[in-house]
Design a protein around this motif. Structure first.
Motif, short mmCIF file in Angstrom:
data_model
loop_
_atom_site.label_atom_id
_atom_site.label_comp_id
_atom_site.label_asym_id
_atom_site.label_seq_id
_atom_site.Cartn_x
_atom_site.Cartn_y
_atom_site.Cartn_z
N GLU A 39 11.96 36.26 15.67
CA GLU A 39 10.82 35.93 14.80
C GLU A 39 11.18 36.11 13.33
O GLU A 39 11.80 37.10 12.94
CB GLU A 39 9.63 36.83 15.13
CG GLU A 39 8.89 36.46 16.41
CD GLU A 39 7.62 37.28 16.55
OE1 GLU A 39 6.56 36.68 16.77
OE2 GLU A 39 7.71 38.52 16.45
N TYR A 40 10.77 35.11 12.52
CA TYR A 40 10.90 35.15 11.06
C TYR A 40 12.35 35.32 10.59
O TYR A 40 12.61 35.82 9.49
CB TYR A 40 10.04 36.28 10.46
CG TYR A 40 8.62 36.29 10.94
CD1 TYR A 40 7.73 35.30 10.53
CD2 TYR A 40 8.17 37.26 11.83
CE1 TYR A 40 6.41 35.30 10.98
CE2 TYR A 40 6.87 37.26 12.29
CZ TYR A 40 6.00 36.28 11.87
OH TYR A 40 4.70 36.27 12.33
N THR A 41 13.30 34.91 11.42
CA THR A 41 14.72 35.16 11.13
C THR A 41 15.56 33.95 11.51
O THR A 41 15.26 33.26 12.49
CB THR A 41 15.22 36.39 11.93
OG1 THR A 41 14.36 37.49 11.67
CG2 THR A 41 16.65 36.74 11.58
N THR A 42 16.60 33.69 10.73
CA THR A 42 17.54 32.62 11.05
C THR A 42 18.87 33.23 11.48
O THR A 42 19.42 34.09 10.78
CB THR A 42 17.78 31.70 9.84
OG1 THR A 42 16.54 31.08 9.47
CG2 THR A 42 18.80 30.62 10.16
N ILE A 43 19.37 32.78 12.63
CA ILE A 43 20.68 33.21 13.12
C ILE A 43 21.70 32.17 12.68
O ILE A 43 21.53 30.97 12.92
CB ILE A 43 20.69 33.33 14.66
CG1 ILE A 43 19.61 34.31 15.13
CG2 ILE A 43 22.06 33.78 15.16
CD1 ILE A 43 19.43 34.35 16.64
N ASN A 44 22.76 32.62 12.02
CA ASN A 44 23.81 31.72 11.54
C ASN A 44 25.09 31.99 12.34
O ASN A 44 25.67 33.08 12.24
CB ASN A 44 24.06 31.95 10.05
CG ASN A 44 22.79 31.91 9.23
OD1 ASN A 44 22.15 30.87 9.13
ND2 ASN A 44 22.40 33.04 8.66
N LEU A 45 25.52 31.00 13.13
CA LEU A 45 26.73 31.14 13.93
C LEU A 45 27.90 30.52 13.19
O LEU A 45 27.82 29.38 12.71
CB LEU A 45 26.54 30.43 15.28
CG LEU A 45 25.26 30.78 16.06
CD1 LEU A 45 25.18 29.95 17.33
CD2 LEU A 45 25.21 32.27 16.39
N THR A 46 28.99 31.28 13.07
CA THR A 46 30.12 30.78 12.28
C THR A 46 31.40 30.61 13.10
O THR A 46 32.21 29.74 12.81
CB THR A 46 30.41 31.73 11.11
OG1 THR A 46 30.62 33.05 11.62
CG2 THR A 46 29.24 31.75 10.13
N LYS A 47 31.61 31.43 14.11
CA LYS A 47 32.79 31.24 14.97
C LYS A 47 32.54 31.90 16.33
O LYS A 47 31.65 32.75 16.48
CB LYS A 47 34.04 31.82 14.32
CG LYS A 47 34.01 33.31 14.08
CD LYS A 47 35.31 33.76 13.40
CE LYS A 47 35.31 35.26 13.14
NZ LYS A 47 36.56 35.71 12.47
N MET A 48 33.35 31.48 17.31
CA MET A 48 33.15 31.99 18.67
C MET A 48 33.77 33.37 18.82
O MET A 48 34.76 33.70 18.17
CB MET A 48 33.77 31.02 19.68
CG MET A 48 33.04 29.69 19.77
SD MET A 48 33.69 28.63 21.10
CE MET A 48 35.33 28.24 20.45
N HIS A 49 33.15 34.15 19.70
CA HIS A 49 33.69 35.46 20.03
C HIS A 49 34.67 35.35 21.21
O HIS A 49 34.53 34.46 22.06
CB HIS A 49 32.57 36.43 20.44
CG HIS A 49 31.74 36.91 19.29
ND1 HIS A 49 30.51 36.39 19.01
CD2 HIS A 49 31.98 37.86 18.36
CE1 HIS A 49 29.99 36.99 17.95
NE2 HIS A 49 30.88 37.89 17.53
N ALA A 50 35.61 36.25 21.23
CA ALA A 50 36.44 36.37 22.44
C ALA A 50 35.56 36.92 23.56
O ALA A 50 34.55 37.60 23.31
CB ALA A 50 37.61 37.30 22.17
N GLU A 51 35.92 36.60 24.76
CA GLU A 51 35.11 37.03 25.89
C GLU A 51 34.93 38.55 25.88
O GLU A 51 35.88 39.31 25.71
CB GLU A 51 35.77 36.59 27.20
CG GLU A 51 34.90 36.83 28.42
CD GLU A 51 35.51 36.26 29.69
OE1 GLU A 51 34.95 36.51 30.77
OE2 GLU A 51 36.55 35.57 29.59
N GLY A 52 33.67 38.95 26.05
CA GLY A 52 33.36 40.37 26.10
C GLY A 52 33.09 41.00 24.74
O GLY A 52 32.72 42.17 24.66
N GLN A 53 33.26 40.23 23.65
CA GLN A 53 33.02 40.76 22.30
C GLN A 53 31.70 40.23 21.75
O GLN A 53 31.19 39.21 22.21
CB GLN A 53 34.16 40.38 21.36
CG GLN A 53 35.48 41.05 21.70
CD GLN A 53 36.55 40.73 20.68
OE1 GLN A 53 36.43 39.81 19.89
NE2 GLN A 53 37.63 41.50 20.71
#
Length: 465
Positions: A240-254
């Motif tokens: 709510e009331y927040t923007t999530i900014n994705l920039t790169k993929m995580h390694a599995e489990g991180q």
């Protein structure tokens, strides 16, 4: 032609008249000094108004609820959060398994161009129509190709409707490459119209393998263990009331652990800004009120003894440090928030730790101390009290406006006096020149008559034999 022999007989020449005029013009020096003093005082009061306005601007931030309700984040590399005042505080574990990408169609070689070893400016000689992402009924987003079109003009036509079709075009190695404007797994739909073969002619026929399809992808990630899939890497409908900014993929489990907490820095900056501007303003006023050393005019302040400025200094000092009756807060005066007087001149110091302690305990109580409303709906608190007094001086109807208007009237009166005085001096100088010129003429005539009389007497005197 008139020749001026001023001083030839009397010895009173222009330099003598200049000395006389210097004496006559002594009152002009007094008027000039009065004008300079008035301008200096007017400028000093304008400087006071500027500093009060700056003080008003600094304290105004403490009226803004955003100052007290700001949030901040810490942590996060592959994903970040853009927060608002309403973002829930807490820790958010975000793991990105896939970023959103744009789908595209990479066209093949265009036969009409390669057969003549042409480039993007070669006329293709093709005619026909095709659509890009047409509506369900097949209408809209039509590209019409004519015989004089080149790869460049066709690409331009595609880009001209990109807002409607959602597809942009580029030319790479003399081939058309179509790409979705938005990310996500949306397909680029191309269709020939009127029984034509335009897709094939332009190397865009995906059904025959003439063009390569690079599918777009949706973003896939988890937030605190909840799986989420969206078409964009900027997502504002999960927290709510927040923007999530994705920039790169995580390694599995991180994952990224992002902490959202209160941001007290804005309140701290606002209070510090007020304290610094207040100290600067009070130093300036003290300098302008300096009594100075007897006999040394240069050490005396421009507004020394000015009762209005003395009252401003005294009242501001008292208002900042005195208690406030405010039913909306338990804070009685600003010293409880780390602001206290350090010397007899009213200089303030600021201990940010006290303010932060109060904010961490209850930010609303701190906010209400600075600004809130009483039962009648009127603004009360530290800010409104200080601003109200500042306004009585710096507003368009305030004390400083009255002062500067008075100075302005005085300057206009002095200018009139100077103008009138200069006219009188011009007349006086003309009078002196005329009077002494007449004296020279009279002395010349007297000398001439004396010579004539002497010669007559000499002619009547018997000559001795």
């Amino acid at each position: 032609m008139s020749i001026n022999f001023l001083g030839s007989y009397s010895g009173i020449d222009q330099s003598t008249i200049d000395q006389l005029m210097a004496v006559e013009k002594r009152p002009l020096i007094q008027l000039s000094e009065k004008k300079t003093n008035t301008e200096t005082q007017m400028s000093a009061w304008n400087d006071v108004r500027t500093r009060l306005t700056n003080l008003f601007d600094k304290i105004k931030a403490l009226q803004n609820t955003e100052t007290f309700s700001s949030k901040k984040t810490s942590g996060g590399e592959s994903a970040t959060l853009t927060v608002s005042k309403n973002t829930p505080e807490g820790t958010y574990d975000i793991s990105v398994s896939q970023l959103a990408t744009r789908g595209s169609v990479v066209g093949g070689a265009i036969t009409a161009m390669t057969s003549v070893s042409g480039d993007s400016s070669t006329e293709l000689g093709l005619t026909g129509k095709f659509s890009i992402n047409a509506a369900e009924d097949g209408s809209g987003n039509v590209i019409e190709v004519t015989a004089t079109d080149t790869v460049r003009t066709i690409s331009d036509k595609i880009n001209a409707i990109s807002k409607e079709s959602g597809v942009r075009s580029a030319i790479i190695d003399n081939r058309l490459v179509l790409t979705n404007v938005e990310t996500g797994n949306a397909e680029i739909k191309l269709a020939d119209l009127e029984g034509g073969t335009m897709r094939s002619d332009l190397g865009l026929d995906t059904s025959t393998g003439g063009a390569e399809i690079i599918p777009g992808k949706n973003a896939k990630f988890t937030v605190n263990g909840v799986d989420v899939e969206r078409t964009s890497n900027s997502v504002n409908d999960v927290i709510e009331y927040t923007t999530i900014n994705l920039t790169k993929m995580h390694a599995e489990g991180q994952s990224d652990s992002i902490v959202v907490s209160k941001d007290t820095s804005k309140v701290e900056e606002a209070v510090k800004g007020f304290v610094d501007q207040y100290n600067s303003t009070m130093n300036f006023i003290t300098d302008k009120l300096k009594a100075g050393t007897p006999g040394e005019t240069a050490s005396r302040g421009t507004l020394a003894g000015d009762s209005s400025l003395i009252r401003l200094q005294s009242t501001l000092r008292s208002m900042v440090t005195s208690s406030i009756a405010n039913e909306n807060t338990s804070i009685g005066d600003i010293s409880q928030l780390g602001v206290s007087t350090v010397d007899k001149f009213g200089q303030l110091s600021f201990d940010a730790s006290k303010l932060n302690d109060a904010l961490n305990e209850d930010p609303l109580i701190v906010q209400n101390f600075f600004n809130s409303k009483n039962a009648e709906g009127n603004e009360i608190g530290f800010v409104s009290r200080i601003n109200g007094y500042i306004d009585s001086f710096s507003s368009t109807t305030g004390i400083i406006k009255g002062k500067t208007d008075s100075f302005d009237r005085t300057l206009k009166d002095i200018n009139k006096q100077v103008e009138s005085f200069n006219i009188r001096m011009e007349r006086k100088e003309a009078y002196y020149v005329n009077m002494f010129a007449k004296l020279d003429t009279a002395m010349m005539q007297a000398e001439s008559q004396m010579g004539w009389l002497t010669s007559q007497i000499s002619s009547m005197t018997p000559t001795k034999k």
